[in-house]
Structures are given as structure tokens and as C-alpha cells.
Design an enzyme around this catalytic site. Sequence first.
Site, PDB file in Angstrom:
ATOM      1  CD  GLU A   1       2.182   3.173   9.719  1.00  0.00           C
ATOM      2  OE1 GLU A   1       0.949   2.961   9.735  1.00  0.00           O
ATOM      3  OE2 GLU A   1       2.876   3.062   8.682  1.00  0.00           O
TER       4      GLU A   1
ATOM      5  CD  GLU B   1      -1.784   1.751   2.806  1.00  0.00           C
ATOM      6  OE1 GLU B   1      -1.402   2.930   3.025  1.00  0.00           O
ATOM      7  OE2 GLU B   1      -2.175   0.971   3.702  1.00  0.00           O
ATOM      8  CG  HIS B   2       3.347   2.692   3.353  1.00  0.00           C
ATOM      9  ND1 HIS B   2       4.022   3.629   4.105  1.00  0.00           N
ATOM     10  CD2 HIS B   2       2.267   2.332   4.087  1.00  0.00           C
ATOM     11  CE1 HIS B   2       3.382   3.818   5.253  1.00  0.00           C
ATOM     12  NE2 HIS B   2       2.315   3.034   5.271  1.00  0.00           N
TER      13      HIS B   2
END
Length: 423
Positions: free
Chosen positions: A128, A50-51
Site C-alpha cells: 500500500e 485498523e487492518h
Amino acid sequence: MKPDFKITKSGVRTLLVDNNTSPSVAIVVLAGVGSRYETDAEAGIAHFVEHTLFKGSEKYPTSKIIGMEIELLGGTSNAFTSYDYTGYYIKIPKDNFEKSFEILADMINSPLFIESEIEKEKGVICEEIKMYNDLPRSRVSEIFTENLFARHPLGRNIAGTQETVKATSREQLRLFAEKYYTKANLLISIAGNFDKELAEELCEIHFGSLPQGQTIEPQHFSNHRISKNLVVENKDLEQAHIVMGGYAPRRNSKNKYALQIGNSILSYGFGSKLFQKIRDELGLAYYIGASISSYADTGRYSIALGTDKKNAKKAIEAILTELESLIKGDFSDKDFERARNYLLGSMTTDLEAAEDIAVWFGLQKLLKDELLSVDEYINRLNSENRNSVINAWREMLEGKEILIATLAPANTDFSNLTANINL
């Protein structure tokens, strides 16, 4: 607001929800893959993909170019990864629909997976992970999930671990995307002000060349047994943070609407039982809330709060009392009506934005293969009554073990608690 599901000539699945009074349009690409599809060694790879799709594509080779092109059109973009799906969206003024569609499609279809960008993104994702581990509310939720779904992908952090992220290679990312980002596994959900014929044409043009692929089933979860009722992790904090709960029915349960109303009775709004008892009457917590999540094969319910260490046991016992009261039917018709109307009102306001509409309808089709209209959803909630709520929650809770996960100072007293945590 009527969704229109169609499959294009080449097999692209599309869901179109048009509203000609909206000034904007949202394009959402949903993939039927999330962290529960990963092996232990792959942990975090769905989120990593996704990133990475924002880091450069064939026509837009850097993240800066992607961001600049979207913002020059007046648009915003984002993405999200869950246990069983991943989503990407662009929301733009309606006049820029066609160009925005092309940008998002290129990101999905033609990612570059640039080695140097992947190495940089490893650092970003590790930060994160560390950020959420430093947040007590996040960390205690992870402790709860790890123990509830022990040794199963549903029990892992969606972002993986720092070790698995650092070990992920460009080839692994490419192969994972190639395996799951196929026509069989994608749904293009569009909502707002757009031309439906043009939208169908664009879906075919930009996604028609993807391989058909196949729907892949994730690892099944069947071990609905809690091995340890109380899990304590110590940390030097001002508060004890607690998540307690257990297993809930799977996604297609006949009780899902009654369970939602019961959850609203417990924790949605100022009039909810937990807010009134724990915060307003006893003054034990600033935050307290309950939630229910469901998957194809299982589900979970949980109640989370933060309280002074000297009040931890008192707060847990008060929550257990409220759960017991719910399954005994110790709530009024007015409580029921408030909770149901709160749900209905929240849904109405939550579906004001085009991207929320596209995701709401899209996830129905992607995960449940159903398409309820808003009116049909309202009718399902309105068909429930006090007895159905009591019976649904009794079936979920009565005689079942409860897991209590805590992140608390070392001298927090939880003695003699485990003997009293079954309903």
C-alpha cells in the site's frame, strides 16, 4: 435528522441518529486515535491496528469468516485511519442490525492479533505504501506534508514507512489497541432505521466491559514556520505535480465557515476561480483543487495540480494571483452565492447514506465535542458574507510564507520563483 448523544450506565458513549424511512442502518465505531498519537518508532501503528482488527476475533477467528458473516447478512464493511481518529463501520439492511452489531463489537473488543496474519499484513501495508509512492499526486502531497509539519507526527505518512511497519510486533499492536480502545476514547455512532432502546442496550452489552481508560492528548504542534519555500523532488514524469499552501487555523477557529466558503470560491465546481482560470482559460491543468484540513492545535490549506513542466512556473504564478485576488475581495456577490450554495448542496447529497450520517455527526462529537444539526450548520454558513470571507482568508494568507512542493522532471524550470511566493 436529530442526533441523540447518550452515555450508558457503564460509561459507553453513544450517538444515535434514527430514520425510520431508511431501509438500512450503519454502525460506526470511532476511536479518538490516529497517526499523530504515535512515536517515531511506532509510525503507522494506528493504521496497522485498523487492518489487524479485520483479521480475526474470538467469535470470528479469520478474516474470511468475518467477511462471509457480514456479507451473508447483506452488509458491507470498511475502516479508515486519519491523523486524529480511526473508524470502523458495517452497513446492513435494517433487519440484520443486531447480528451485525455483535460482529463489529467482537472485532473491536476481542481481536486475536494472530502472529501469522500480522506477518502477512506487513506485506500488504508495505505494498500500500509503495502504491501511493508510485502515484505522483499522492507522493507530492506527502512531500508537502513532510515539509510543512517537519519533525512532527502530522508530517508523517499515516501508514508509516516500510521499515517501521516491518518492525512492528504483535505485542506493540496489542498494547496500542489496549491503550486507546477504551470507553473514554470510543464513540459508537449509529444512523438509519433501528430501535433506539435496542441500540443502547447493545452498546452496553457489547462495550460495557471495556476499561474506562482516559482521553490522551497527542503531541502539540506549535512551530508555524516554513523553513524552505520551495522543495523539488525530481522524477521521470510526463508532468510536474505541485502542491502549494501553508498553515490554516485550528479546528475551533471562529473563521472556519468563512474559510470553507472561500475554499469553495477557489476550487469547488466548474464556476470556481481556479478551475476557470487554470483549466478553462489558460488550459494549464486537467486536475486542480484546494482543500483545508484542521486539527485541535493547527491546520493546513493546500492547492494541488499537475501541469506540463514548461508551464509549472506559469501555473504557480497564476494560482498566487488568484489567492491575491481573493484576499482583495476581487469576486462578485454571485461568486459568493454560488460557492456557498455549492457547499450546502454538497453537504445535502453527502448525507444521503446512513454511514455518512453516522460519521458526520460522530466526528463532530468525537473531535469537537459539539453536535450541530444540519439546519444549524446551514445557518452558520448562511451567517457569513463577502467581508467575513475576505477577512478570514486575509488573516490566513497575508504576510505569511507559502510552501511549494513539487514532483517534477529534472529539467523543470523553477528559477527566480522563491522571491515571489509571499502574498
